[in-house]
Design a protein around this motif. Structure first.
Motif, PDB file in Angstrom:
ATOM      1  N   ASP A   1     -26.333 -67.302 -11.869  1.00 35.70           N
ATOM      2  CA  ASP A   1     -26.256 -66.621 -13.163  1.00 35.70           C
ATOM      3  C   ASP A   1     -27.530 -66.838 -13.979  1.00 35.70           C
ATOM      4  O   ASP A   1     -28.595 -66.501 -13.508  1.00 35.70           O
ATOM      5  CB  ASP A   1     -24.983 -67.042 -13.907  1.00 35.70           C
ATOM      6  N   LEU A   2     -27.422 -67.471 -15.156  1.00 33.58           N
ATOM      7  CA  LEU A   2     -28.604 -67.570 -16.027  1.00 33.58           C
ATOM      8  C   LEU A   2     -29.765 -68.302 -15.345  1.00 33.58           C
ATOM      9  O   LEU A   2     -30.905 -67.828 -15.357  1.00 33.58           O
ATOM     10  CB  LEU A   2     -28.237 -68.267 -17.352  1.00 33.58           C
ATOM     11  N   LEU A   3     -29.490 -69.452 -14.729  1.00 31.14           N
ATOM     12  CA  LEU A   3     -30.568 -70.202 -14.072  1.00 31.14           C
ATOM     13  C   LEU A   3     -31.122 -69.429 -12.871  1.00 31.14           C
ATOM     14  O   LEU A   3     -32.338 -69.369 -12.665  1.00 31.14           O
ATOM     15  CB  LEU A   3     -30.080 -71.593 -13.651  1.00 31.14           C
ATOM     16  N   GLY A   4     -30.232 -68.822 -12.092  1.00 26.39           N
ATOM     17  CA  GLY A   4     -30.677 -68.032 -10.933  1.00 26.39           C
ATOM     18  C   GLY A   4     -31.581 -66.892 -11.360  1.00 26.39           C
ATOM     19  O   GLY A   4     -32.612 -66.612 -10.749  1.00 26.39           O
ATOM     20  N   ARG A   5     -31.208 -66.255 -12.450  1.00 25.22           N
ATOM     21  CA  ARG A   5     -31.977 -65.134 -12.994  1.00 25.22           C
ATOM     22  C   ARG A   5     -33.312 -65.625 -13.565  1.00 25.22           C
ATOM     23  O   ARG A   5     -34.364 -65.029 -13.341  1.00 25.22           O
ATOM     24  CB  ARG A   5     -31.125 -64.459 -14.081  1.00 25.22           C
ATOM     25  N   CYS A   6     -33.249 -66.741 -14.292  1.00 23.14           N
ATOM     26  CA  CYS A   6     -34.449 -67.284 -14.930  1.00 23.14           C
ATOM     27  C   CYS A   6     -35.485 -67.703 -13.873  1.00 23.14           C
ATOM     28  O   CYS A   6     -36.679 -67.418 -14.017  1.00 23.14           O
ATOM     29  CB  CYS A   6     -34.039 -68.466 -15.796  1.00 23.14           C
ATOM     30  N   LEU A   7     -35.026 -68.352 -12.809  1.00 25.07           N
ATOM     31  CA  LEU A   7     -35.943 -68.764 -11.740  1.00 25.07           C
ATOM     32  C   LEU A   7     -36.649 -67.548 -11.150  1.00 25.07           C
ATOM     33  O   LEU A   7     -37.871 -67.551 -10.949  1.00 25.07           O
ATOM     34  CB  LEU A   7     -35.180 -69.520 -10.645  1.00 25.07           C
ATOM     35  N   GLN A   8     -35.878 -66.489 -10.892  1.00 27.84           N
ATOM     36  CA  GLN A   8     -36.468 -65.287 -10.305  1.00 27.84           C
ATOM     37  C   GLN A   8     -37.451 -64.643 -11.281  1.00 27.84           C
ATOM     38  O   GLN A   8     -38.533 -64.183 -10.896  1.00 27.84           O
ATOM     39  CB  GLN A   8     -35.369 -64.291  -9.927  1.00 27.84           C
ATOM     40  N   HIS A   9     -37.091 -64.610 -12.557  1.00 22.86           N
ATOM     41  CA  HIS A   9     -37.952 -64.004 -13.587  1.00 22.86           C
ATOM     42  C   HIS A   9     -39.287 -64.754 -13.678  1.00 22.86           C
ATOM     43  O   HIS A   9     -40.358 -64.129 -13.703  1.00 22.86           O
ATOM     44  CB  HIS A   9     -37.201 -64.032 -14.925  1.00 22.86           C
ATOM     45  N   GLU A  10     -39.213 -66.094 -13.708  1.00 24.70           N
ATOM     46  CA  GLU A  10     -40.452 -66.872 -13.869  1.00 24.70           C
ATOM     47  C   GLU A  10     -41.326 -66.779 -12.620  1.00 24.70           C
ATOM     48  O   GLU A  10     -42.557 -66.712 -12.715  1.00 24.70           O
ATOM     49  CB  GLU A  10     -40.136 -68.339 -14.193  1.00 24.70           C
ATOM     50  N   ILE A  11     -40.705 -66.766 -11.445  1.00 19.50           N
ATOM     51  CA  ILE A  11     -41.487 -66.649 -10.211  1.00 19.50           C
ATOM     52  C   ILE A  11     -42.109 -65.250 -10.122  1.00 19.50           C
ATOM     53  O   ILE A  11     -43.232 -65.096  -9.635  1.00 19.50           O
ATOM     54  CB  ILE A  11     -40.632 -67.022  -8.982  1.00 19.50           C
ATOM     55  N   ASP A  12     -41.424 -64.240 -10.638  1.00 19.90           N
ATOM     56  CA  ASP A  12     -42.028 -62.904 -10.727  1.00 19.90           C
ATOM     57  C   ASP A  12     -43.360 -62.964 -11.476  1.00 19.90           C
ATOM     58  O   ASP A  12     -44.334 -62.311 -11.082  1.00 19.90           O
ATOM     59  CB  ASP A  12     -41.097 -61.934 -11.473  1.00 19.90           C
ATOM     60  N   HIS A  13     -43.389 -63.742 -12.573  1.00 19.02           N
ATOM     61  CA  HIS A  13     -44.636 -63.847 -13.351  1.00 19.02           C
ATOM     62  C   HIS A  13     -45.789 -64.348 -12.474  1.00 19.02           C
ATOM     63  O   HIS A  13     -46.927 -63.913 -12.635  1.00 19.02           O
ATOM     64  CB  HIS A  13     -44.464 -64.836 -14.509  1.00 19.02           C
ATOM     65  N   LEU A  14     -45.491 -65.284 -11.562  1.00 20.64           N
ATOM     66  CA  LEU A  14     -46.551 -65.858 -10.716  1.00 20.64           C
ATOM     67  C   LEU A  14     -47.112 -64.811  -9.762  1.00 20.64           C
ATOM     68  O   LEU A  14     -48.216 -64.959  -9.244  1.00 20.64           O
ATOM     69  CB  LEU A  14     -46.020 -67.059  -9.930  1.00 20.64           C
TER      70      LEU A  14
ATOM     71  N   PRO B   1     -27.329 -62.934  -8.174  1.00 20.63           N
ATOM     72  CA  PRO B   1     -27.068 -64.025  -9.121  1.00 20.63           C
ATOM     73  C   PRO B   1     -27.458 -65.418  -8.634  1.00 20.63           C
ATOM     74  O   PRO B   1     -27.716 -66.298  -9.445  1.00 20.63           O
ATOM     75  CB  PRO B   1     -25.560 -63.948  -9.355  1.00 20.63           C
ATOM     76  N   PHE B   2     -27.537 -65.610  -7.326  1.00 21.16           N
ATOM     77  CA  PHE B   2     -27.804 -66.954  -6.814  1.00 21.16           C
ATOM     78  C   PHE B   2     -29.210 -67.041  -6.235  1.00 21.16           C
ATOM     79  O   PHE B   2     -29.643 -66.162  -5.473  1.00 21.16           O
ATOM     80  CB  PHE B   2     -26.778 -67.318  -5.729  1.00 21.16           C
ATOM     81  N   ALA B   3     -29.915 -68.098  -6.586  1.00 27.68           N
ATOM     82  CA  ALA B   3     -31.251 -68.331  -6.023  1.00 27.68           C
ATOM     83  C   ALA B   3     -31.397 -69.785  -5.601  1.00 27.68           C
ATOM     84  O   ALA B   3     -30.957 -70.697  -6.309  1.00 27.68           O
ATOM     85  CB  ALA B   3     -32.325 -67.975  -7.035  1.00 27.68           C
ATOM     86  N   ARG B   4     -31.979 -69.992  -4.445  1.00 23.88           N
ATOM     87  CA  ARG B   4     -32.372 -71.347  -4.021  1.00 23.88           C
ATOM     88  C   ARG B   4     -33.897 -71.358  -3.942  1.00 23.88           C
ATOM     89  O   ARG B   4     -34.500 -70.474  -3.314  1.00 23.88           O
ATOM     90  CB  ARG B   4     -31.760 -71.691  -2.660  1.00 23.88           C
ATOM     91  N   VAL B   5     -34.501 -72.352  -4.588  1.00 21.93           N
ATOM     92  CA  VAL B   5     -35.955 -72.387  -4.736  1.00 21.93           C
ATOM     93  C   VAL B   5     -36.484 -73.735  -4.273  1.00 21.93           C
ATOM     94  O   VAL B   5     -35.955 -74.787  -4.645  1.00 21.93           O
ATOM     95  CB  VAL B   5     -36.356 -72.143  -6.220  1.00 21.93           C
ATOM     96  N   ARG B   6     -37.513 -73.704  -3.454  1.00 21.86           N
ATOM     97  CA  ARG B   6     -38.190 -74.932  -3.036  1.00 21.86           C
ATOM     98  C   ARG B   6     -39.439 -75.093  -3.889  1.00 21.86           C
ATOM     99  O   ARG B   6     -40.122 -74.107  -4.188  1.00 21.86           O
ATOM    100  CB  ARG B   6     -38.545 -74.829  -1.559  1.00 21.86           C
ATOM    101  N   TYR B   7     -39.742 -76.300  -4.288  1.00 21.50           N
ATOM    102  CA  TYR B   7     -40.905 -76.534  -5.164  1.00 21.50           C
ATOM    103  C   TYR B   7     -41.347 -77.986  -5.043  1.00 21.50           C
ATOM    104  O   TYR B   7     -40.699 -78.797  -4.387  1.00 21.50           O
ATOM    105  CB  TYR B   7     -40.534 -76.211  -6.622  1.00 21.50           C
TER     106      TYR B   7
END
Ligand code: NI
Length: 176
Positions: A128-141, A108-114
């Motif tokens: 939760d939602l943001l942690g999941r969304c970040l992982q989902h979008e980075i998967d696309h990359l 559920p938790f993600a820390r992302v550098r950008y």
């Protein structure tokens, strides 16, 4: 409003690795604007460049209250530096897979550098939602769609449901 066409699965373009952006590239701002417009126009809470046909490592997310209080965050060359928490299985939708939702197990938790659009190095933490969304979008990359992120059994069902969704003309933003 300037929006872009969304690339739909199973377009092989969505399975390619995206290339790092050049920090300070002046074309990133107009691209990010169009991506943000496209995300909102399709009622998404995240969008990655390959979903609009651009093979670059840039994503936009807005998981707060996009309809009433838009607050888009553009992440250039995002990189997951930490994941935490017990994995949770939850349904995810994707603008590139209209008409279906697919259960995906993620921490559920993600820390992302950008980098932001001005070239500043930033960090974002999401749960939760943001942690999941970040992982989902980075998967696309990294060339991963929902079909690659779920388990084998769920993939079989998802592919079946997706064929039906396409056959009835499901549009991006529609989740059954
Ligand atoms: Ni997606």
């Amino acid at each position: 409003m300037d929006t872009l066409k969304i690339v739909l699965a199973p377009d092989p373009f969505l399975r390619e690795q995206c290339e790092p952006c050049e920090i300070g590239d002046p074309t990133l701002k107009p691209l990010a604007n169009k991506m943000t417009n496209t995300m909102y126009a399709n009622h998404g809470c995240g969008l990655a460049a390959p979903q609009v046909g651009v093979k670059k490592r840039i994503i936009v997310v807005d998981c707060d209250d996009p309809e009433n209080n838009p607050n888009p965050i553009v992440l250039v060359n995002p990189e997951i530096i930490a994941l935490d928490g017990s994995p949770v299985k939850e349904e995810e939708g994707c603008l590139s897979c209209p008409g279906i939702s697919v259960p995906v197990t993620r921490q559920p938790f993600a820390r992302v550098r950008y980098y932001d659009l001005d070239g500043n190095e930033c960090t974002i933490e999401g749960e939760d939602l943001l942690g999941r969304c970040l992982q989902h979008e980075i998967d696309h990359l990294n060339g991963k769609t929902l079909f690659e992120s779920c388990n084998a059994l769920d993939r079989i069902r998802a592919i079946h449901e997706y064929k039906q969704a396409l056959a009835r003309g499901a549009k991006p933003g529609e989740v059954e």
